[in-house]
Write a protein that holds these residues in place. Structure first.
Motif, mmCIF file in Angstrom:
data_model
loop_
_atom_site.group_PDB
_atom_site.id
_atom_site.type_symbol
_atom_site.label_atom_id
_atom_site.label_comp_id
_atom_site.label_asym_id
_atom_site.label_seq_id
_atom_site.Cartn_x
_atom_site.Cartn_y
_atom_site.Cartn_z
ATOM 1 N N HIS A 57 77.579 -37.451 83.567
ATOM 2 C CA HIS A 57 78.024 -37.155 84.938
ATOM 3 C C HIS A 57 78.658 -38.406 85.535
ATOM 4 O O HIS A 57 78.147 -39.520 85.371
ATOM 5 C CB HIS A 57 76.845 -36.723 85.820
ATOM 6 N N SER A 59 79.369 -38.364 88.911
ATOM 7 C CA SER A 59 78.917 -38.384 90.303
ATOM 8 C C SER A 59 77.512 -37.806 90.383
ATOM 9 O O SER A 59 77.138 -36.911 89.617
ATOM 10 C CB SER A 59 79.854 -37.584 91.211
ATOM 11 N N GLU A 61 76.329 -36.032 92.782
ATOM 12 C CA GLU A 61 76.376 -34.656 93.292
ATOM 13 C C GLU A 61 76.546 -33.653 92.145
ATOM 14 O O GLU A 61 75.912 -32.598 92.145
ATOM 15 C CB GLU A 61 77.507 -34.501 94.301
ATOM 16 N N SER A 62 77.408 -33.980 91.169
ATOM 17 C CA SER A 62 77.591 -33.072 90.046
ATOM 18 C C SER A 62 76.309 -32.934 89.240
ATOM 19 O O SER A 62 75.985 -31.868 88.725
ATOM 20 C CB SER A 62 78.738 -33.550 89.150
ATOM 21 N N THR A 65 73.960 -30.537 91.312
ATOM 22 C CA THR A 65 74.385 -29.141 91.459
ATOM 23 C C THR A 65 74.702 -28.442 90.140
ATOM 24 O O THR A 65 74.812 -27.212 90.109
ATOM 25 C CB THR A 65 75.627 -29.082 92.369
ATOM 26 N N ALA A 66 74.866 -29.210 89.035
ATOM 27 C CA ALA A 66 75.181 -28.569 87.752
ATOM 28 C C ALA A 66 74.043 -27.651 87.331
ATOM 29 O O ALA A 66 72.862 -27.923 87.567
ATOM 30 C CB ALA A 66 75.426 -29.633 86.686
ATOM 31 N N GLY A 71 72.068 -30.128 84.535
ATOM 32 C CA GLY A 71 71.803 -30.729 85.840
ATOM 33 C C GLY A 71 70.533 -30.147 86.415
ATOM 34 O O GLY A 71 69.754 -29.486 85.721
#
Length: 479
Positions: A57, A59, A61-62, A65-66, A71
């Motif tokens: 990843h 970021s 955030e990714s 939320t993945a 994630g």
């Protein structure tokens, strides 16, 4: 992020966090701590899924939320609500996302309930036979409690904190060599006759770096000292013990490569200042960032200056180092001389104003008249001003000197004593200088110039002696 871990090692933290978040939608007590560790150690950037897939990843955030297992499968708002009671963790998340804490908190308040956005998370690999079989690829023997702990840390690591430290403490022996890996796996299932392994060997079985294992080992060592935990020699593979409260973990665990002695001092300093232990350790572990902040920001530089001076008061070596630096640097040396003179003069004015007395050059102590006291009080306000310039302090100092001269001249008796003392000091100094001359040395090097000077000096002394003997002492009052 003080060291680079293997993807499999990073997966331990990622899977532990995911497992804890799945355990309750309101967030377990361990979730904030695991979020902190995932951020601090950078585990979210690169890890291996339970199915052996490598995930990267760019970021945070990714990563959040993945979809599982690549994630966490959560929205940012849901994550913020799970860590809402931990200000430090929220700050770390905000920093990763490039947002403010207030923004995150406000947005999470208006978001949908967690149940509405939460997707089912992946099954715990310890309950998944297929995943468990793949986890055995490092040739771990699940009949051996050492390997079972290594497998749990490698795949799930459900609790973290003291539970992880126990797994390290009961399976690791510092004095054990690196050889004999297969023989280390022999023994009974309950661990009664299972041999412990070296830190490097246990790290290999988990998929961690050895320093990471040692951080948990040192944490247990601190727990023995601070919380009465069983010593390493009392622990056996596979045997559980009662653990301290989770809140005590931060007192003993140091993230990153911080010397244990340094870590203990940093923890004590953080407690004394009422600051987060992790923030203090981060600052100590990032000297480059600290230096950049000091150079770029005036308020940070002022905080550093204040701290340096406070430490120097109790640290003789630091005082010497600072003094040596100032003495060797032309710029600092000049400024230091100016400030030293300013401080001396300010202290003189302050003493006169506080005591209401002055000391004459001859050593007499005289009381200040009422008007002179009032003037000295006004001068005190000048020198006590933090923004006072050296010129302003010098002017105040000279004014006090002038007041002293006026007091002496206003009283004939005081003036007489002052003159007599001044003459006595001059004669005493001259006499000492003459007595220091070796007659033999003088005779050996004397030339016409020296003879002339000596003859002139003798004439002046004779004239002064004749004046004192022949004239009345009162004539000395004329200046």
């Amino acid at each position: 992020m003080n060291e680079i871990h293997t993807p499999a090692g990073n997966a331990v933290l990622v899977n532990a966090l995911s497992s804890s978040m799945r355990s309750t939608l309101n967030g377990m007590e361990s979730v904030p701590g695991l979020v902190r560790q995932v951020i601090e150690e950078g585990s979210w950037r690169n890890f291996t899924t339970p199915r052996g897939e490598q995930v990267t990843h760019t970021s945070f955030e990714s990563f959040v939320t993945a979809k599982p297992t690549r994630g966490l499968g959560y929205s940012i708002d849901a994550l913020v609500r799970l860590i809402a009671d931990d200000d430090e963790t929220i700050s770390l998340v905000a920093e990763q996302l490039g947002r403010t804490v207030a923004d995150l908190q406000q947005q999470s308040l208006s978001a949908e309930p967690i149940d509405a956005v939460q997707e089912p998370l992946w099954r715990d690999p310890s309950d998944d036979l297929e995943a468990a079989s793949r986890a055995e690829e490092p040739s771990l023997d699940l009949a051996n409690p050492v390997d079972r702990d290594a497998l749990e840390l490698r795949t799930v690591g459900k609790s973290g904190g003291w539970v992880w430290a126990l797994k390290v403490a009961r399976n690791v022996e510092l004095s054990r060599g690196e050889g004999g890996q297969e023989s280390d796996r022999r023994g009974a299932v309950d661990g009664s006759s299972v041999e412990k392994v070296s830190p490097a060997e246990f790290a290999r079985r988990i998929g961690w770096a050895t320093p990471r294992v040692m951080r948990y080992y040192r944490a247990w060592e601190k727990g023995v000292e601070k919380h009465g935990l069983p010593g390493f020699d009392q622990l056996k593979p596979g045997v559980d013990v009662v653990l301290p409260d989770a809140k005590t973990w931060a007192e003993c665990f140091t993230a990153g490569r911080v010397n244990p002695d340094r870590a203990e001092a940093l923890v004590a300093g953080a407690k004394e200042a009422g600051i987060s232990v992790r923030k203090v350790i981060y600052a100590a572990g990032s000297p480059g960032a600290m230096k950049a902040a000091i150079l770029a920001d005036a308020s940070t530089a002022e905080a550093a200056r204040t701290a340096l001076l406070e430490r120097a008061r109790n640290d003789g070596e630091l005082r010497v180092a600072l003094a040596r630096t100032i003495a060797r640097d032309p710029v600092f040396r000049k400024e230091s001389a100016v400030e030293a003179r300013k401080a001396e003069r300010a202290e003189y004015v302050r003493h006169v104003a506080d005591e209401g007395r002055v000391r004459t050059p001859a050593g007499q102590t005289l009381e200040l008249p009422s008007k002179a006291r009032e003037k000295a009080a006004k001068l005190l306000a000048v020198v006590d001003d933090p923004q006072a310039t050296p010129e302003a302090v010098a002017e105040a100092y000279e004014t006090v000197q002038m007041l002293t001269t006026q007091i002496v001249e206003a009283d004939p008796d005081v003036q007489l004593r002052e003159q007599r003392t001044r003459f006595s000091k001059a004669l005493s100094t001259t006499a000492k200088s003459i007595q220091a001359i070796d007659p033999d040395d003088l005779a050996a090097v004397a030339d016409d110039e020296l003879r002339t000077k000596l003859t002139e000096l003798q004439r002046q002394v004779n004239d002064l002696a004749a004046l004192v003997v022949d004239e009345k002492p009162t004539h000395l009052r004329a200046v």
